[in-house]
Design a protein around this motif. Structure first.
Motif, PDB file in Angstrom:
ATOM      1  N   ALA A   1      -9.876   9.676   4.778  1.00 55.58           N
ATOM      2  CA  ALA A   1      -8.430   9.144   4.534  1.00 55.58           C
ATOM      3  C   ALA A   1      -8.068   8.728   6.111  1.00 55.58           C
ATOM      4  N   ILE A   2      -8.460   9.330   7.183  1.00 59.90           N
ATOM      5  CA  ILE A   2      -7.911   8.870   8.321  1.00 59.90           C
ATOM      6  C   ILE A   2      -8.659   7.489   8.774  1.00 59.90           C
TER       7      ILE A   2
ATOM      8  N   VAL B   1      -9.919   5.145   6.439  1.00 54.91           N
ATOM      9  CA  VAL B   1      -9.322   4.109   5.800  1.00 54.91           C
ATOM     10  C   VAL B   1      -7.900   3.742   5.876  1.00 54.91           C
ATOM     11  N   GLY B   2      -7.133   4.794   6.368  1.00 55.92           N
ATOM     12  CA  GLY B   2      -5.880   4.406   6.653  1.00 55.92           C
ATOM     13  C   GLY B   2      -5.767   3.677   8.093  1.00 55.92           C
ATOM     14  N   CYS B   3      -6.470   4.041   9.234  1.00 58.19           N
ATOM     15  CA  CYS B   3      -6.749   3.193  10.293  1.00 58.19           C
ATOM     16  C   CYS B   3      -7.261   1.753  10.331  1.00 58.19           C
TER      17      CYS B   3
ATOM     18  N   PRO C   1      -8.574  -5.390   2.904  1.00 58.82           N
ATOM     19  CA  PRO C   1      -8.277  -3.980   2.536  1.00 58.82           C
ATOM     20  C   PRO C   1      -9.008  -3.637   1.233  1.00 58.82           C
TER      21      PRO C   1
ATOM     22  N   LEU D   1      -6.959   0.188   7.469  1.00 65.29           N
ATOM     23  CA  LEU D   1      -6.025  -0.808   6.812  1.00 65.29           C
ATOM     24  C   LEU D   1      -5.024  -1.034   7.626  1.00 65.29           C
ATOM     25  N   TYR D   2      -4.452  -0.305   8.706  1.00 67.59           N
ATOM     26  CA  TYR D   2      -3.481  -0.763   9.510  1.00 67.59           C
ATOM     27  C   TYR D   2      -4.059  -1.889  10.432  1.00 67.59           C
TER      28      TYR D   2
ATOM     29  N   ARG E   1      -3.838  -5.058   8.721  1.00 67.71           N
ATOM     30  CA  ARG E   1      -2.687  -5.622   8.249  1.00 67.71           C
ATOM     31  C   ARG E   1      -1.775  -6.198   9.341  1.00 67.71           C
TER      32      ARG E   1
ATOM     33  N   ALA F   1      -4.450   2.709  16.612  1.00 66.43           N
ATOM     34  CA  ALA F   1      -5.053   2.950  15.394  1.00 66.43           C
ATOM     35  C   ALA F   1      -6.667   3.117  15.493  1.00 66.43           C
TER      36      ALA F   1
ATOM     37  N   TYR G   1     -12.278  -1.356   0.937  1.00 70.50           N
ATOM     38  CA  TYR G   1     -12.220  -0.007   0.841  1.00 70.50           C
ATOM     39  C   TYR G   1     -12.257   0.578  -0.392  1.00 70.50           C
TER      40      TYR G   1
END
Length: 287
Positions: free
Chosen positions: A273-274, A276-278, A243, A280-281, A284, A129, A246
């Motif tokens: 997008a990349i 934020v996605g990473c 999260p 969040l991953y 979590r 990630a 964000y």
């Protein structure tokens, strides 16, 4: 209060803090570089002091400033100053949403730095990630252009993000050593005020009425946002609350579009997008 109500309140608090941080960033940008950077950092620190004083008073007044870890506070102040200076420079020169998104690289830096500095381990999922997240940073840097000036602006924001990660590690270390949150916050405000005053004095520009209002806004709004963020993490689990930080990208994008006509382009949108996605991953998944 029920656990569900506590969770809802924590989420609302962190979303409110994200909105206020976006407003503080907008105040910095609205100064349009008319006030030297050191002076903006000074205002951020000085105007935050009145908001922090009630916390110090409730924690015992002057006794709350007693510390057995001056070196830890010194490191936290140093990294925090670098973080503020780099971020404020970015707000003045780059789109608000881009600076906010690059700030989301902080969990990536923190994940990597925690291995050598805190003795934590990192599994393959988190490492993957982090690597993908830094790919998002490269996308936002627009490998095909932007000019050396813009690259330096982005570099300043990334250095600031790295500094914030180091500041978080300093806070973690002091917390593990028994230092209270009030003591850490108080010394940070005092230290930043003193050091930034030294750098602001030689380049001082007397602000106009509107500039004074914006400078006060940077400090007061940021301080209130920090209090809300602290309360949110006190009430809710990190994996639940983090999260929603964000949501700040929504506010900075809206402010940028409405006030400065800043619309994220394709590179920005993909990079955001990349990242934020990473982020969040990483938040979590379990270590």
């Amino acid at each position: 209060m029920s656990t569900q109500s506590q969770a809802r309140r924590a989420i609302l608090l962190v979303m409110g803090a994200a909105m206020l941080f976006a407003c503080a960033a907008a105040c910095v940008k609205a100064l349009q570089g008319g006030i030297p950077l050191a002076q903006v950092v000074l205002a951020r620190s000085v105007f935050a002091l009145p908001v922090m004083l009630p916390l110090v008073w409730r924690a015992g007044g002057w006794q709350a400033l007693r510390t057995n870890n001056p070196m830890g506070h010194g490191g936290r102040i140093l990294w925090g100053l670098i973080g503020m200076a780099g971020a404020f420079h970015g707000y003045a020169t780059l789109p608000l949403a881009s600076v906010t998104a690059l700030g989301f690289a902080m969990p990536l830096f923190l994940t990597l730095l925690a291995v050598p500095l805190l003795g934590e381990s990192i599994d393959r999922r988190r490492l993957g990630a982090v690597l993908v997240g830094f790919l998002g940073v490269l996308v936002m840097l627009r490998p095909s252009g932007g000019g050396p000036g813009q690259w330096l602006d982005y570099a300043a924001v990334l250095v600031a993000t790295l500094a914030w990660a180091l500041a978080m590690i300093s806070i973690r270390r002091m917390g593990e050593a028994g230092e209270s949150g009030v003591t850490i916050v108080a010394w940070f405000a005092i230290g930043c005020s003193a050091i930034s005053a030294v750098f602001a004095w030689p380049v001082w520009v007397w602000p106009g009425a509107e500039q004074w209002a914006l400078l006060a806004g940077v400090g007061l709004i940021s301080a209130v946002a920090q209090l809300l963020m602290t309360e949110a993490y006190r009430r809710g689990d990190t994996t639940l609350v983090a999260p929603f930080e964000y949501s700040g990208i929504v506010w900075t994008t809206l402010l940028g579009m409405l006030v400065w006509a800043e619309a994220p382009d394709g590179y920005d949108a993909l990079g955001i997008a990349i990242l934020v996605g990473c982020g969040l991953y990483i938040w979590r998944i379990k270590p």
